[in-house]
Design a protein around this motif. Structure first.
Motif, PDB file in Angstrom:
ATOM      1  N   ASN A  40       0.783  -1.183  -0.283  1.00  0.00           N
ATOM      2  CA  ASN A  40      -0.198  -0.056   0.246  1.00  0.00           C
ATOM      3  C   ASN A  40       0.578   1.350  -0.399  1.00  0.00           C
ATOM      4  N   ASP A  41       1.741   0.982   0.696  1.00  0.00           N
ATOM      5  CA  ASP A  41       2.709   2.957   0.699  1.00  0.00           C
ATOM      6  C   ASP A  41       4.184   2.396  -0.845  1.00  0.00           C
ATOM      7  N   GLY A  42       3.651   1.840  -1.774  1.00  0.00           N
ATOM      8  CA  GLY A  42       4.796   1.484  -2.743  1.00  0.00           C
ATOM      9  C   GLY A  42       5.401   0.813  -2.901  1.00  0.00           C
ATOM     10  N   ASP A  43       6.093   0.782  -1.539  1.00  0.00           N
ATOM     11  CA  ASP A  43       8.033   0.738  -1.787  1.00  0.00           C
ATOM     12  C   ASP A  43       8.014  -0.766  -2.066  1.00  0.00           C
ATOM     13  N   PHE A  44       7.185  -2.003  -1.631  1.00  0.00           N
ATOM     14  CA  PHE A  44       7.408  -3.212  -1.901  1.00  0.00           C
ATOM     15  C   PHE A  44       6.758  -3.967  -3.087  1.00  0.00           C
ATOM     16  N   GLN A  45       6.955  -5.044  -3.956  1.00  0.00           N
ATOM     17  CA  GLN A  45       5.957  -5.712  -4.524  1.00  0.00           C
ATOM     18  C   GLN A  45       6.492  -7.279  -3.752  1.00  0.00           C
ATOM     19  N   LEU A  46       5.544  -8.000  -4.273  1.00  0.00           N
ATOM     20  CA  LEU A  46       5.802  -9.008  -4.616  1.00  0.00           C
ATOM     21  C   LEU A  46       5.306 -10.008  -5.550  1.00  0.00           C
ATOM     22  N   LEU A  47       5.537 -10.891  -6.237  1.00  0.00           N
ATOM     23  CA  LEU A  47       6.141 -11.335  -7.604  1.00  0.00           C
ATOM     24  C   LEU A  47       5.586 -13.143  -7.182  1.00  0.00           C
ATOM     25  N   PHE A  48       4.846 -13.588  -7.825  1.00  0.00           N
ATOM     26  CA  PHE A  48       4.454 -14.817  -7.320  1.00  0.00           C
ATOM     27  C   PHE A  48       4.719 -15.550  -7.961  1.00  0.00           C
ATOM     28  N   VAL A  49       5.419 -16.544  -8.074  1.00  0.00           N
ATOM     29  CA  VAL A  49       6.260 -17.358  -9.191  1.00  0.00           C
ATOM     30  C   VAL A  49       6.536 -18.931  -8.510  1.00  0.00           C
ATOM     31  N   LYS A  50       5.830 -19.725  -9.671  1.00  0.00           N
ATOM     32  CA  LYS A  50       6.392 -21.278  -8.684  1.00  0.00           C
ATOM     33  C   LYS A  50       7.738 -21.514  -7.903  1.00  0.00           C
ATOM     34  N   ALA A  51       7.954 -22.267  -7.715  1.00  0.00           N
ATOM     35  CA  ALA A  51       9.064 -22.508  -6.264  1.00  0.00           C
ATOM     36  C   ALA A  51      10.078 -23.010  -7.140  1.00  0.00           C
ATOM     37  N   SER A  52       9.924 -23.447  -7.489  1.00  0.00           N
ATOM     38  CA  SER A  52      11.298 -23.847  -8.349  1.00  0.00           C
ATOM     39  C   SER A  52      12.593 -22.770  -9.101  1.00  0.00           C
ATOM     40  N   ASP A  53      11.376 -21.659  -9.360  1.00  0.00           N
ATOM     41  CA  ASP A  53      11.918 -20.574  -9.795  1.00  0.00           C
ATOM     42  C   ASP A  53      12.314 -19.441  -9.568  1.00  0.00           C
ATOM     43  N   VAL A  54      11.922 -19.856  -8.555  1.00  0.00           N
ATOM     44  CA  VAL A  54      12.873 -17.888  -7.324  1.00  0.00           C
ATOM     45  C   VAL A  54      13.848 -17.927  -7.275  1.00  0.00           C
ATOM     46  N   PRO A  55      14.978 -18.987  -6.767  1.00  0.00           N
ATOM     47  CA  PRO A  55      16.174 -18.926  -7.069  1.00  0.00           C
ATOM     48  C   PRO A  55      16.755 -18.122  -8.448  1.00  0.00           C
ATOM     49  N   THR A  56      16.418 -18.493  -9.131  1.00  0.00           N
ATOM     50  CA  THR A  56      17.001 -17.885 -10.343  1.00  0.00           C
ATOM     51  C   THR A  56      16.095 -16.918 -10.557  1.00  0.00           C
ATOM     52  N   TYR A  57      14.729 -15.829 -10.375  1.00  0.00           N
ATOM     53  CA  TYR A  57      14.440 -14.536 -10.254  1.00  0.00           C
ATOM     54  C   TYR A  57      15.542 -13.786  -9.349  1.00  0.00           C
ATOM     55  N   THR A 188      24.592  -2.737  -3.027  1.00  0.00           N
ATOM     56  CA  THR A 188      23.722  -2.242  -3.715  1.00  0.00           C
ATOM     57  C   THR A 188      21.943  -1.071  -3.052  1.00  0.00           C
ATOM     58  N   LYS A 189      21.706  -2.383  -2.245  1.00  0.00           N
ATOM     59  CA  LYS A 189      20.658  -1.724  -1.381  1.00  0.00           C
ATOM     60  C   LYS A 189      20.635  -2.365  -0.226  1.00  0.00           C
ATOM     61  N   THR A 190      21.280  -2.136   0.062  1.00  0.00           N
ATOM     62  CA  THR A 190      21.737  -3.066   1.647  1.00  0.00           C
ATOM     63  C   THR A 190      20.901  -1.996   3.109  1.00  0.00           C
ATOM     64  N   GLY A 191      20.729  -1.176   2.775  1.00  0.00           N
ATOM     65  CA  GLY A 191      19.449  -0.449   3.951  1.00  0.00           C
ATOM     66  C   GLY A 191      18.224  -0.701   3.741  1.00  0.00           C
ATOM     67  N   ASN A 192      17.731  -1.366   1.882  1.00  0.00           N
ATOM     68  CA  ASN A 192      16.379  -1.885   1.619  1.00  0.00           C
ATOM     69  C   ASN A 192      16.369  -3.025   2.139  1.00  0.00           C
ATOM     70  N   VAL A 193      17.573  -3.963   1.734  1.00  0.00           N
ATOM     71  CA  VAL A 193      17.473  -5.476   2.202  1.00  0.00           C
ATOM     72  C   VAL A 193      17.343  -5.596   3.821  1.00  0.00           C
ATOM     73  N   LYS A 194      18.152  -4.957   4.452  1.00  0.00           N
ATOM     74  CA  LYS A 194      18.138  -5.198   6.081  1.00  0.00           C
ATOM     75  C   LYS A 194      16.595  -4.504   6.552  1.00  0.00           C
ATOM     76  N   LYS A 195      16.065  -3.661   6.305  1.00  0.00           N
ATOM     77  CA  LYS A 195      14.997  -3.320   6.136  1.00  0.00           C
ATOM     78  C   LYS A 195      14.379  -4.291   5.987  1.00  0.00           C
ATOM     79  N   CYS A 196      13.491  -4.731   5.039  1.00  0.00           N
ATOM     80  CA  CYS A 196      13.284  -5.735   4.969  1.00  0.00           C
ATOM     81  C   CYS A 196      13.093  -7.092   6.106  1.00  0.00           C
ATOM     82  N   MET A 197      14.485  -7.309   5.972  1.00  0.00           N
ATOM     83  CA  MET A 197      14.624  -8.659   6.654  1.00  0.00           C
ATOM     84  C   MET A 197      14.541  -8.275   8.343  1.00  0.00           C
ATOM     85  N   GLU A 198      14.825  -7.024   8.807  1.00  0.00           N
ATOM     86  CA  GLU A 198      14.398  -6.627   9.736  1.00  0.00           C
ATOM     87  C   GLU A 198      12.466  -6.692  10.235  1.00  0.00           C
TER      88      GLU A 198
END
Length: 214
Positions: A40-57, A188-198
């Protein structure tokens, strides 16, 4: 941030954790025709993919982060970082078969599995020659029908094995849902990655607190 999630139960659990962590998504998540939804805030997108394709994406950078089972990560062997165990979807990756199908002095086996790379690595390390058949359906049928000596598969309760006269013979690994990250995104997006992990960790902690309070 683009987050690739395995369709189905993992996608729903991931949305719940992110929501509990403070990221809200519209109800369109429940529309199976939707392949991408934005928070709703536009900061994150969820992509729905087949499980076996997630690591490739994730490896190719089409997604910054992926949420998928450890078994898929092990089988694919993609060049990504594995950062977090979300603790749900827990099961075991095992060798299974009839009780006498894997004696200690075994030198060769026929194996049926959805995980040929994992199976080969496991048996190679044990010094056991294998003929591996990759199957995508009911793996338990293979030893019953005489296609293989044993199977390599994931089990949760083991009830399907027991119902078909099979048993767990060896445990290869414990499996649960993990978070993987694209290496360039992590740099390159360390801050955003850490925010998502948190936020994911906060969701996990909230869920544990709710569980202990019930």
């Amino acid at each position: 941030m683009k987050i690739a999630v395995a369709k189905g139960r993992i996608a729903e659990k991931a949305r719940e954790l992110l929501s509990e962590g403070g990221i809200s998504f519209p109800d369109t998540l429940y529309d199976e025709r939707k392949l991408v939804i934005s928070s709703n805030d536009g900061d994150f997108q969820l992509l729905f993919v087949k499980a076996s394709d997630v690591p490739t994406y994730v490896e190719k950078g089409a997604a910054d982060i992926g949420i998928v089972g450890k078994d898929t990560i092990m089988e694919d062997g993609k060049d990504v970082y594995e950062l977090q165990d979300l603790g749900f979807g827990q099961c075991q990756l095992v060798v299974a078969g009839f009780p006498d199908s894997f004696p200690e002095d075994t030198k060769s086996l026929t194996v049926a599995t959805k995980y040929p790379a994992i199976a080969k690595a496991y048996f190679d390390k044990a010094g056991i020659r294998t003929e591996i058949s990759r199957l995508n359906g009911s793996i338990e049928l293979a030893p019953i029908a005489g296609l293989s000596d044993v199977i390599v598969d994931i089990v949760e309760t083991g009830s399907t094995l027991r119902d078909n006269g099979l048993v767990v013979l060896r445990e290869i690994a414990k499996v649960s849902t993990r978070v993987i990250v694209n290496k360039a995104s992590y740099a390159t997006k360390t801050g955003n990655v850490k925010k998502c992990m948190e936020l994911l960790k906060k969701g996990v902690d909230e869920r544990r607190a709710d569980y202990h309070n019930t």
